[in-house]
Write a protein that holds these residues in place. Structure first.
Motif, PDB file in Angstrom:
ATOM      1  N   ALA A 187     -26.511  30.236 142.337  1.00  0.00           N
ATOM      2  CA  ALA A 187     -26.460  31.298 143.342  1.00  0.00           C
ATOM      3  C   ALA A 187     -25.075  31.319 143.991  1.00  0.00           C
ATOM      4  O   ALA A 187     -24.342  30.332 143.938  1.00  0.00           O
ATOM      5  N   GLY A 188     -24.780  32.423 144.616  1.00  0.00           N
ATOM      6  CA  GLY A 188     -23.517  32.503 145.346  1.00  0.00           C
ATOM      7  C   GLY A 188     -22.350  32.351 144.404  1.00  0.00           C
ATOM      8  O   GLY A 188     -22.334  32.901 143.313  1.00  0.00           O
ATOM      9  N   THR A 197     -23.527  36.149 152.247  1.00  0.00           N
ATOM     10  CA  THR A 197     -23.687  37.339 151.394  1.00  0.00           C
ATOM     11  C   THR A 197     -23.948  36.918 149.951  1.00  0.00           C
ATOM     12  O   THR A 197     -24.821  37.474 149.271  1.00  0.00           O
ATOM     13  N   GLY A 198     -23.212  35.930 149.460  1.00  0.00           N
ATOM     14  CA  GLY A 198     -23.411  35.448 148.088  1.00  0.00           C
ATOM     15  C   GLY A 198     -24.828  34.926 147.879  1.00  0.00           C
ATOM     16  O   GLY A 198     -25.448  35.157 146.840  1.00  0.00           O
ATOM     17  N   ILE A 199     -25.338  34.249 148.879  1.00  0.00           N
ATOM     18  CA  ILE A 199     -26.712  33.724 148.785  1.00  0.00           C
ATOM     19  C   ILE A 199     -27.720  34.876 148.859  1.00  0.00           C
ATOM     20  O   ILE A 199     -28.652  34.958 148.063  1.00  0.00           O
ATOM     21  N   ARG A 200     -27.485  35.764 149.814  1.00  0.00           N
ATOM     22  CA  ARG A 200     -28.411  36.898 149.970  1.00  0.00           C
ATOM     23  C   ARG A 200     -28.485  37.727 148.686  1.00  0.00           C
ATOM     24  O   ARG A 200     -29.549  38.148 148.262  1.00  0.00           O
ATOM     25  N   MET A 243     -32.479  27.692 143.786  1.00  0.00           N
ATOM     26  CA  MET A 243     -31.183  28.174 143.306  1.00  0.00           C
ATOM     27  C   MET A 243     -30.155  27.070 143.538  1.00  0.00           C
ATOM     28  O   MET A 243     -30.139  26.440 144.604  1.00  0.00           O
ATOM     29  N   THR A 244     -29.307  26.855 142.555  1.00  0.00           N
ATOM     30  CA  THR A 244     -28.228  25.870 142.712  1.00  0.00           C
ATOM     31  C   THR A 244     -27.144  26.457 143.617  1.00  0.00           C
ATOM     32  O   THR A 244     -26.687  27.585 143.409  1.00  0.00           O
ATOM     33  N   ARG A 294     -27.297  29.089 158.283  1.00  0.00           N
ATOM     34  CA  ARG A 294     -27.477  30.548 158.238  1.00  0.00           C
ATOM     35  C   ARG A 294     -28.127  30.957 156.913  1.00  0.00           C
ATOM     36  O   ARG A 294     -29.021  31.799 156.878  1.00  0.00           O
ATOM     37  N   ALA A 295     -27.637  30.378 155.815  1.00  0.00           N
ATOM     38  CA  ALA A 295     -28.174  30.740 154.505  1.00  0.00           C
ATOM     39  C   ALA A 295     -29.622  30.258 154.347  1.00  0.00           C
ATOM     40  O   ALA A 295     -30.459  30.939 153.734  1.00  0.00           O
TER      41      ALA A 295
END
Ligand SMILES: O=C(O)C(=O)CO
Length: 319
Positions: A106-107, A136-139, A153-154, A179-180
């Protein structure tokens, strides 16, 4: 130790089954392959891109082949880069086959830790732009999890910011992860943080040890933030594998295998995966074990060698 499963050595069953299975796999459309190998008791997960010779080039056919050879899960690091329709196909086929998706990355991509961009502010450097870019990358990865059925997710905290102290970078990473984690918890997905080795693979990585990952997870304090313990990375950077694993165990959410040197299948290097597999089993771990490595021998012969290595480990696990 046994779990009540039949005690016929899986290796013996596989020997008889493999020739017939290969023919069927190539013949194959969905559900055309009769399972002839019992499922591995241990939940080993090949990469989706593995077994291309024996399993064939198309994704559903290859997944069926994996299922027919005893695998109950897969992982797919590059999944986020696949077209949406392909992600959906993977998710649907896994669901039809009763298989699970392990992890995808992820991300940001791991290549960043080798200096392969992208040019965004690193989380370790802190500041609102970096926090937003990270979250944002995680979202943006969560729909990939939804399409494929992944529950984990890694995640990498990213590259070092050498202008800041290690402690200050840690504080920034913890804030970003908090936050993530809120975003992931709402989607019922767990980030598994992977310490990367700097000696062989990723010289720019900030988080390199299970202890750092542990400190981050403890500070974040969320079920959506756990450790990915990749024995290959840990062996190179740290060693002392079983004690290290045990010392962070309550925060471990996922594990991956790969021998060293070379990052090939178990049995080709210095790591004692028989002992590790028994150790995980005796600790009660029944989760997915990602097979994140290449093959020591190319082509179909090498793919058979990978299966044989895991069949041997599966027999070992329950001894
Ligand atoms: O990219 C790698 O080397 C990883 O271990 C990702 O899981």
């Amino acid at each position: 130790m046994t779990d009540g499963s039949p005690q016929i050595a899986r290796r013996d069953l596989m020997r008889g089954a493999s020739a017939a299975m290969v023919t069927l796999a190539y013949a194959g459309k969905a559900h055309a392959i009769a399972p002839s190998a019992p499922p591995f008791a241990t939940r080993f997960a090949p990469a989706l891109n593995a077994f291309r010779e024996l399993g064939g080039p198309d994704i559903p056919g290859r997944l069926q082949w994996m299922k027919a050879h005893g695998f109950r899960a897969i992982e797919d690091n590059p999944c986020r880069r696949r077209p949406v329709a392909e992600q959906e196909l993977i998710g649907q086929t896994l669901a039809d086959l009763g298989m699970e998706m392990g992890v995808f990355v992820a991300g940001r991509w791991a290549g960043e830790h080798r200096g392969e961009g992208p040019d965004v502010p690193p989380l370790t450097g802190g500041g609102e732009d970096a926090m937003k870019a990270f979250v944002t990358g995680i979202r943006e990865s969560l729909p990939v999890a939804a399409r494929t059925g992944a529950k984990r997710m890694t995640v990498f905290p990213g590259v070092k910011s050498p202008q800041l102290s290690h402690d200050r970078q840690m504080a920034n990473v913890i804030e970003g992860m908090k936050r993530a984690a809120d975003v992931c918890a709402a989607a019922d997905v767990t980030m598994v943080l992977e310490p990367l080795n700097t000696r062989v693979a990723y010289s720019l990585s900030f988080m390199t040890s299970p202890d750092e990952a542990y400190a981050i997870c403890k500070a974040v304090g969320s079920p959506a933030c756990k450790i990915l313990f990749d024995f290959w990375h840990v062996q190179i950077e740290h060693g002392h594998l079983l004690a290290t694993l045990d010392s962070v165990w309550d925060e471990v959410g996922y594990v991956q295998y790969g021998d060293n040197p070379g990052r090939k299948e178990p049995g080709t290097g210095e790591i004692n995966y028989a002992t590790i597999t028994r150790h995980l089993w005796s600790k009660g771990y029944r989760g997915i074990i990602g097979m994140e490595h290449g093959q020591s021998i190319p082509g179909a012969e090498g793919e058979r060698a990978v299966i044989a290595a895991y069949a041997a480990l599966d027999d070992e696990a329950r001894k």
